[in-house]
Design a protein around this motif. Structure first.
Motif, PDB file in Angstrom:
ATOM      1  N   GLU A   1    -145.229 -27.117  24.026  1.00 38.02           N
ATOM      2  CA  GLU A   1    -144.862 -29.041  24.633  1.00 38.02           C
ATOM      3  C   GLU A   1    -145.380 -29.158  25.810  1.00 38.02           C
ATOM      4  OE1 GLU A   1    -140.552 -30.466  24.393  1.00 38.02           O
ATOM      5  OE2 GLU A   1    -141.016 -31.601  25.765  1.00 38.02           O
ATOM      6  N   LEU A   2    -146.482 -30.031  25.962  1.00 32.94           N
ATOM      7  CA  LEU A   2    -147.526 -29.984  27.319  1.00 32.94           C
ATOM      8  C   LEU A   2    -146.437 -30.848  28.652  1.00 32.94           C
ATOM      9  CD1 LEU A   2    -149.786 -32.040  25.592  1.00 32.94           C
ATOM     10  CD2 LEU A   2    -150.476 -29.685  26.854  1.00 32.94           C
ATOM     11  N   THR A   3    -146.190 -29.863  29.586  1.00 30.96           N
ATOM     12  CA  THR A   3    -145.671 -30.120  30.944  1.00 30.96           C
ATOM     13  C   THR A   3    -146.070 -31.504  31.512  1.00 30.96           C
ATOM     14  OG1 THR A   3    -146.462 -28.791  32.003  1.00 30.96           O
ATOM     15  CG2 THR A   3    -144.912 -27.913  30.973  1.00 30.96           C
ATOM     16  N   PRO A   4    -145.466 -32.292  32.167  1.00 32.82           N
ATOM     17  CA  PRO A   4    -146.076 -33.518  33.130  1.00 32.82           C
ATOM     18  C   PRO A   4    -147.067 -32.626  33.599  1.00 32.82           C
ATOM     19  CG  PRO A   4    -143.675 -33.401  33.132  1.00 32.82           C
ATOM     20  CD  PRO A   4    -143.946 -32.241  32.323  1.00 32.82           C
ATOM     21  N   PHE A   5    -146.975 -31.320  34.342  1.00 31.05           N
ATOM     22  CA  PHE A   5    -148.299 -31.225  35.314  1.00 31.05           C
ATOM     23  C   PHE A   5    -149.828 -30.693  34.144  1.00 31.05           C
ATOM     24  CE2 PHE A   5    -150.843 -27.631  36.367  1.00 31.05           C
ATOM     25  CZ  PHE A   5    -150.789 -27.829  37.340  1.00 31.05           C
ATOM     26  N   MET A   6    -149.141 -30.911  32.714  1.00 28.78           N
ATOM     27  CA  MET A   6    -150.560 -29.831  31.971  1.00 28.78           C
ATOM     28  C   MET A   6    -150.582 -31.743  31.544  1.00 28.78           C
ATOM     29  SD  MET A   6    -148.718 -27.443  29.760  1.00 28.78           S
ATOM     30  CE  MET A   6    -147.810 -26.198  29.988  1.00 28.78           C
ATOM     31  N   ILE A   7    -150.199 -32.499  31.424  1.00 25.34           N
ATOM     32  CA  ILE A   7    -150.758 -33.644  30.537  1.00 25.34           C
ATOM     33  C   ILE A   7    -151.649 -34.672  32.152  1.00 25.34           C
ATOM     34  CG2 ILE A   7    -149.957 -36.474  30.693  1.00 25.34           C
ATOM     35  CD1 ILE A   7    -147.430 -35.162  29.709  1.00 25.34           C
ATOM     36  N   GLU A   8    -151.778 -33.908  32.692  1.00 25.68           N
ATOM     37  CA  GLU A   8    -152.179 -34.958  34.177  1.00 25.68           C
ATOM     38  C   GLU A   8    -153.716 -34.332  34.429  1.00 25.68           C
ATOM     39  OE1 GLU A   8    -151.039 -33.852  38.353  1.00 25.68           O
ATOM     40  OE2 GLU A   8    -149.247 -33.943  38.089  1.00 25.68           O
ATOM     41  N   ASN A   9    -153.604 -32.831  33.220  1.00 23.71           N
ATOM     42  CA  ASN A   9    -155.185 -32.621  33.334  1.00 23.71           C
ATOM     43  C   ASN A   9    -155.555 -33.418  31.856  1.00 23.71           C
ATOM     44  OD1 ASN A   9    -155.624 -30.909  36.095  1.00 23.71           O
ATOM     45  ND2 ASN A   9    -154.387 -29.323  33.932  1.00 23.71           N
ATOM     46  N   VAL A  10    -155.048 -33.458  31.463  1.00 26.73           N
ATOM     47  CA  VAL A  10    -155.232 -34.132  29.884  1.00 26.73           C
ATOM     48  C   VAL A  10    -155.598 -35.952  30.038  1.00 26.73           C
ATOM     49  CG1 VAL A  10    -154.207 -35.748  28.056  1.00 26.73           C
ATOM     50  CG2 VAL A  10    -153.233 -32.988  28.402  1.00 26.73           C
ATOM     51  N   GLN A  11    -155.397 -36.377  31.085  1.00 25.25           N
ATOM     52  CA  GLN A  11    -155.690 -37.243  31.767  1.00 25.25           C
ATOM     53  C   GLN A  11    -157.191 -37.527  32.195  1.00 25.25           C
ATOM     54  OE1 GLN A  11    -152.660 -39.811  34.599  1.00 25.25           O
ATOM     55  NE2 GLN A  11    -151.755 -38.325  33.998  1.00 25.25           N
ATOM     56  N   ALA A  12    -157.171 -36.187  32.944  1.00 24.58           N
ATOM     57  CA  ALA A  12    -158.569 -36.485  33.664  1.00 24.58           C
ATOM     58  C   ALA A  12    -159.756 -35.722  32.929  1.00 24.58           C
ATOM     59  CB  ALA A  12    -158.333 -35.323  34.588  1.00 24.58           C
ATOM     60  N   ARG A  13    -159.503 -34.612  31.596  1.00 29.27           N
ATOM     61  CA  ARG A  13    -159.874 -34.663  30.613  1.00 29.27           C
ATOM     62  C   ARG A  13    -160.258 -35.865  29.563  1.00 29.27           C
ATOM     63  NH1 ARG A  13    -157.362 -29.771  30.601  1.00 29.27           N
ATOM     64  NH2 ARG A  13    -156.115 -29.992  29.278  1.00 29.27           N
ATOM     65  N   ASP A  14    -158.932 -36.760  29.219  1.00 26.00           N
ATOM     66  CA  ASP A  14    -159.736 -37.755  28.595  1.00 26.00           C
ATOM     67  C   ASP A  14    -160.833 -39.068  29.371  1.00 26.00           C
ATOM     68  OD1 ASP A  14    -158.080 -38.997  25.638  1.00 26.00           O
ATOM     69  OD2 ASP A  14    -158.340 -40.665  26.963  1.00 26.00           O
ATOM     70  N   ARG A  15    -160.575 -39.120  30.767  1.00 20.55           N
ATOM     71  CA  ARG A  15    -162.036 -39.900  31.314  1.00 20.55           C
ATOM     72  C   ARG A  15    -163.408 -39.878  31.146  1.00 20.55           C
ATOM     73  NH1 ARG A  15    -157.610 -40.179  35.470  1.00 20.55           N
ATOM     74  NH2 ARG A  15    -157.006 -42.251  34.883  1.00 20.55           N
ATOM     75  N   PHE A  16    -163.143 -38.168  31.235  1.00 23.55           N
ATOM     76  CA  PHE A  16    -164.285 -37.183  31.362  1.00 23.55           C
ATOM     77  C   PHE A  16    -164.978 -37.092  29.888  1.00 23.55           C
ATOM     78  CE2 PHE A  16    -163.681 -38.193  36.337  1.00 23.55           C
ATOM     79  CZ  PHE A  16    -164.811 -38.289  36.833  1.00 23.55           C
ATOM     80  N   SER A  17    -164.149 -36.345  29.350  1.00 23.91           N
ATOM     81  CA  SER A  17    -165.238 -35.429  28.087  1.00 23.91           C
ATOM     82  C   SER A  17    -164.938 -36.381  27.185  1.00 23.91           C
ATOM     83  CB  SER A  17    -164.466 -34.595  27.926  1.00 23.91           C
ATOM     84  OG  SER A  17    -164.555 -33.503  28.692  1.00 23.91           O
TER      85      SER A  17
END
Lengths: 729, 729
Positions: free
Chosen positions: A480-496
């Motif tokens: 399970e992804l924590t809210p903190f991990m989902i912050e990084n998912v957002q950043a990677r989604d935008r760039f990568s």
């Protein structure tokens, strides 16, 4: 013009292309032709004009070295009716460096009428012989140490280790050579004698900053590093080449622009010329060079000073120039500067009177932030040209960093080559979305809004629902992804996911907009906002990014192209409710303090550690030492313990995840002289280290908790700022 | 034991933790205690035992240097009843290095009964005085040059620039020191005299490889670089420390494991000892150190050789050990080796007879690939420990690279800490999907299948349908991703979207599985398969990855854990129909040739360029020179023009996108001595360069097109292989 009472000199402030001896030589030959046509009797090129300097292990390619030698011979052969002074690599094929490589020198060559001058025999036979100094060809002379100078070139005395140069990895220094020949270093400080226009000129050839700074004395070698303090002291030092032996000093250089160095360069050169009572030519090149992780811009800003230290001529910064200047045969006092109409880009000589040495250089007279703007736009333009790309994609958040990056790229590439993309998730406020749109409108670029929340939700659900089977036991489970991990998912989604694909379709590259404060502590997401072909702001502290934003509005665009809202809003990553800008929530950094704390960590010449910080804190001189506002520390931290905890937190980030992220970050465009990469080497050594004395000091400070008064300078205490969580991968 | 006729020596083959003087010193003090308890009269620690060596600009932190000095004093103070020899940084605070930094040496300290030995005065007063050599304390002695040796420590003569060491950026060499003192280098080769057990021992202390290789002669310095050719020649050279002045040679070292170097190390040391007729102690440490982009493993493999060159004792590779050995007081012939029961990890002395010098080192006697396996697993284990992570996520494609990575990590971490993830798109064959599942089953790890096609489709549609507005004109348009671009979308989707999130949720890191062949030419996707915390295979050529696969099956797992199908299938990225493995389509590289071509590009000591390749091709010696199978070139390329086009294609990739991608790639685990990063520096200088002679040779070769016969070694021509497109960002 030959035979006149003046020596007419062409200053070939060329753009050196690193690793391109073919193109550099072609340009040199063209400049020589033009200089001769203009009546110049001497032409001066920069250090390593033929090969460039930042080449990495290309210096270990034998074929490349032979190629450079061959191009050097072409320049010598073309020196008919003109004396040419240029930098090139000199190879002594029969010898080896300490590590077994073939022996190489960073060398200055002087040629006239098709022959090299300056070999030992020239000096022996006295005046008038320079034009006939033999058939020796550059680099393969095998003369021993019987002559005053054993080679038909001059060897750089002190090699550079800063600015990614790593010269000691490849070259043999004049110091080493002297030791090898069992001679004192000063004995290699032999001028080159050349007859020009019926008069013998004794040329004091020096290479780079090291040769100016270091010289004859054995006790003190403060050169090489950009250390403003040292530098001021050095301006009073004598050059190794004694003034009575020299008619004209020539310093060929390849010095990058840095805020700490470029300002003082002309002042030092002027002081040196005045002290020696002899004219001095400083010839630096333009262009860019890099050591991989760090890109340096070279400002040129070549100049000629007369024997009183007055600037006879200064070339513009960041502009390839062929300038001309006349020197009187006596060397001093100087003749009036000359500015032939055909020499594009030449500034007229600047005859400063009095003690204040004014020069014509943009860098030396403008403000720091103006110089930064010039350096960054020049670096972007040249780096993109070198990799053959003319378009960029920028994620536009509505924050300050991406706004400044957008303005810089738009200036360089034109709005039609800049694609700004706003990629909102659920956490992005209407405030920042509107600010982003307004900025794009003001710049007139290409613009798109591509929301990411749907994709982020898909990723979260796909990862959380993935069945993971333990193939040893047959058991299954999920993660399970924590809210903190989902912050990084957002950043990677935008760039990568979005920007990388968009950049490919746009035939462009991604801009990395991170600043030095973030990069220091790894406050960024790998494969997210750390993506990019270049990190154009990554050698600027956050407060400098703000200064640059103001400069862009006030001076470059002369209108509020960056909306005031972007400048005034709290800096925030907007990746979670804890970073809600409309509630004034944002980054965990108090930039007016942390910028200066971090700057001390990476500072020159010595890097501050927590031990130093605590020492200064206890001594009540922390703010003065690191350069932040007096009273700030007390206003931020309610207790000494909070101060110490904050220090340890960021020191750990700086030495830990910060290093890991920097290793995979894009190249940094350097402006400070202390850039990550070339001016700051680092290893990934796990947990941060604290010295034994640090722990003792910490104990002392924590004992102060009993006494509420701070040891630091007293000031009006303000309520402590919240130190919210920070993003880490 | 003191006073006996033998000298009992403890070999402290410790694991050095870089940047942790506190922990290293604590370990040293514990080892000293144990050694004393075991009756040892002398204990030898490695080079830079206290600070470690690969620290980056931590060497510029004054507080760190003082800390190291303080810990050094603790070691000296603890030297009661034992002679301790150890490496540390020595700081001469009053002096500066050439570049203005405080003066630092890589130094060897000898202490006994709480005092340092080896200052000049000791040598003067002769035998028996060593135990009373004064109160000088390490590093801050300000003695001048009145004594035979000016410091109470020995200075490393030749500094290293390889393996990321960059010692010349930080330290002053013995060579420089000699020049400064106006002494010949050889005059600093002064043994340290110590009285032990009623006898005076003259210890010939040497630091690292440089001090062995380079010595007194001025003409030849072949050390420092891993150059097998040179090394063989060096084994006949005398050390600078003359054998008549020395009773016992001691070489304290910090040498990383490399395939090119480690094998020959014992042979050279043995030869040196035999030649001098004096026993020699070689003390190397274990552990890992890194320079950021490159991680080195240190194999230890310390050893003692008697005056006939026989190994009296060898310590195991990659294992912290406190071993004991006895030397006869005469030095030679040697006494029997001793192996106290309490010394864990000690190999019994190896008394090889005859000319073949056998040693007990794993590395020296095993196969290359066994050594590679040992180095990689050791490196993984230690690096993960240093960053505090014990779990890894690996994208398992069904190809060879990810299969080998999966086996290595499973060996190190256990199957329960390894999460293998197969992420098929529409282009992945049932063949590879099944192979991936079988491998996971064989390893018993955690396993998941997470398809990406839906997400890839979403991204393609989102990007293609995004409305891009030109805010200057108001016009709108959209972009379109080509099939080639969508290949990279797949790679990024797997790594930046799925694996990065999964790794976070799993509390682990991502493995980067790329090999050196791919990394050389940038055959990989940034933010895609180049993601990861470590590139464990990135110093292995593709053929070595295959060798390692076979070794894993045959020797490590002793069963077909990697299905034969994975080893036999054509290597392919499976990102497009052009890479359909079921049709035998795959990578554009012919590894049996290109591996060796690329190896020549990055080779030591000189890097081959296309000019060299064409020269060898024309001379009919290309295959012999680069080391590939004779006849291979002709079988691959139908015409000389095809050969040249292939060469130029990959040279351009290597110098262009390859560099850009390596700059953002994860750290490489080094095994070759020629790893990217620490042993191969590079700049991103745009277009690839070809020398002027290259173009001439190319013309000659293309003229051969008229003559169908190859100049290369004749062989049975085979049909040329298709060179399909390659992935590039």
């Amino acid at each position: 013009m030959a035979g006149s009472s003046f020596l007419t000199i062409a200053l070939a402030q060329m753009e050196v292309l690193p690793g391109r001896p073919d193109l550099n030589t072609a340009k040199m030959l063209a400049m020589m032709k033009k200089a001769r046509w203009e009546g110049a009797q001497m032409i001066v090129f920069p250090e390593m004009a033929i090969p460039g300097r930042l080449l990495g292990d290309v210096w270990k390619q034998t074929a490349f070295l032979r190629d450079c030698e061959e191009y050097g011979r072409q320049v010598v052969a073309a020196s008919r009716e003109i004396c040419v002074i240029f930098g090139n690599v000199a190879v002594e094929w029969q010898k080896k460096n300490e590590d077994g490589q073939v022996r190489k020198y960073n060398a200055c060559f002087v040629a006239k009428d098709g022959s090299l001058c300056g070999a030992g025999s020239c000096g022996d036979s006295g005046a008038g012989s320079a034009g006939n100094c033999g058939t020796c060809n550059g680099g393969s002379n095998s003369a021993g140490s019987h002559f005053p100078y054993p080679y038909p070139f001059r060897v750089k005395t002190v090699l550079a280790t800063n600015h990614g140069l790593d010269e000691r990895r490849y070259f043999c220094s004049g110091r080493f050579l002297a030791a090898e020949l069992a001679l004192p270093v000063a004995s290699l400080a032999v001028p080159v004698e050349v007859e020009i226009g019926g008069r013998l000129w004794r040329l004091g050839c020096m290479i780079g900053k090291g040769d100016l700074d270091c010289p004859g004395t054995e006790e003190d070698y403060p050169g090489g590093i950009d250390c403003p303090g040292d530098r001021e002291n050095n301006s009073d030092k004598d050059p190794a080449l004694k003034k009575d032996d020299v008619d004209l000093y020539i310093n060929i250089a390849g010095l990058p622009f840095t805020l700490t160095d470029s300002r003082m360069r002309h002042r030092r050169l002027s002081s040196l010329a005045g002290k020696c009572g002899k004219p001095l030519i400083y010839l630096n090149h333009t262009g860019i060079q890099n050591c991989g992780k760090t890109i340096y811009v070279f400002d040129g800003a070549s100049a000629v000073f007369d024997g009183e230290g007055k600037a006879l001529c200064t070339c513009p910064s960041f502009q390839e120039t062929l300038a001309f200047v006349k020197l009187s045969p006596s060397g001093a006092p100087a003749a009036p500067a000359t500015t032939p109409a055909s020499s594009s880009g030449l500034r007229s000589g600047n005859h400063a009177a009095g003690s204040d040495i004014a020069t014509g250089s943009d860098i030396a007279t403008g403000s720091d932030i103006a110089a930064v703007y010039e350096a960054l736009t020049y670096g972007i333009e040249r780096f993109m040209r070198s990799i053959g790309v003319s378009r960029v994609v920028i994620g536009l958040s509505g924050g300050i960093d991406s706004a400044v990056a957008a303005c810089l790229y738009t200036q360089v590439l034109g709005p039609e080559n800049v694609l700004l993309v706003n990629m909102p998730s659920a956490y992005n406020s209407a405030t920042t979305k509107n600010l982003a749109a307004r900025l794009a409108q003001n710049l007139g670029t290409l613009y798109a809004v591509i929301p990411i929340q749907e994709a982020v939700n898909y990723t979260v659900s796909q990862v959380n629902s993935a069945t993971i089977t333990n193939l040893s036991t047959g058991a299954s489970f999920s993660l399970e992804l924590t809210p903190f991990m989902i912050e990084n998912v957002q950043a990677r989604d935008r760039f990568s996911r979005i920007l990388a694909a968009l950049a490919a379709a746009f035939h462009g590259v991604i801009s990395c907009n991170g600043n030095k404060s973030e990069l220091t502590i790894g406050y960024s997401t790998l494969y997210g906002d750390l993506c990019g072909f270049l990190a154009v702001l990554a050698d600027l502290w956050k407060h400098q990014v703000y200064e640059l934003a103001t400069y862009l509005n006030d001076t470059v665009y002369r209108q509020e192209v960056i909306p005031t809202g972007i400048i005034e809003i709290v800096p925030s990553a907007e990746l979670s409710p804890a970073q809600d800008v409309d509630k004034g929530l944002g980054d965990p950094l108090v930039y007016p303090y942390h910028d200066f704390l971090f700057k001390a960590f990476v500072g020159q010449p010595e890097k501050a550690t927590p031990e130093d910080i605590l020492t200064w804190y206890l001594g009540g001189e922390l703010e003065k030492r690191i350069g932040c506002r007096i009273g700030l520390v007390e206003s931020i931290f309610k207790t000494p313990a909070a101060f110490v905890a904050d220090l340890e937190r960021w020191w750990r980030s700086y030495c830990g995840l910060g290093v890991a992220k920097r290793l995979q970050a894009p190249p940094v465009l350097a402006v400070s002289g202390q850039a990550y990469g070339g001016d700051h080497h680092e290893a990934q050594n796990g947990e941060a280290y604290f010295t034994s004395r640090y722990y003792k000091l910490k104990e002392q400070i924590l004992a102060l908790a009993a006494h509420p008064a701070h040891p630091a300078h007293p000031a009006n205490p303000a309520p402590p700022l919240p130190l919210s969580h920070h993003r880490e991968k």
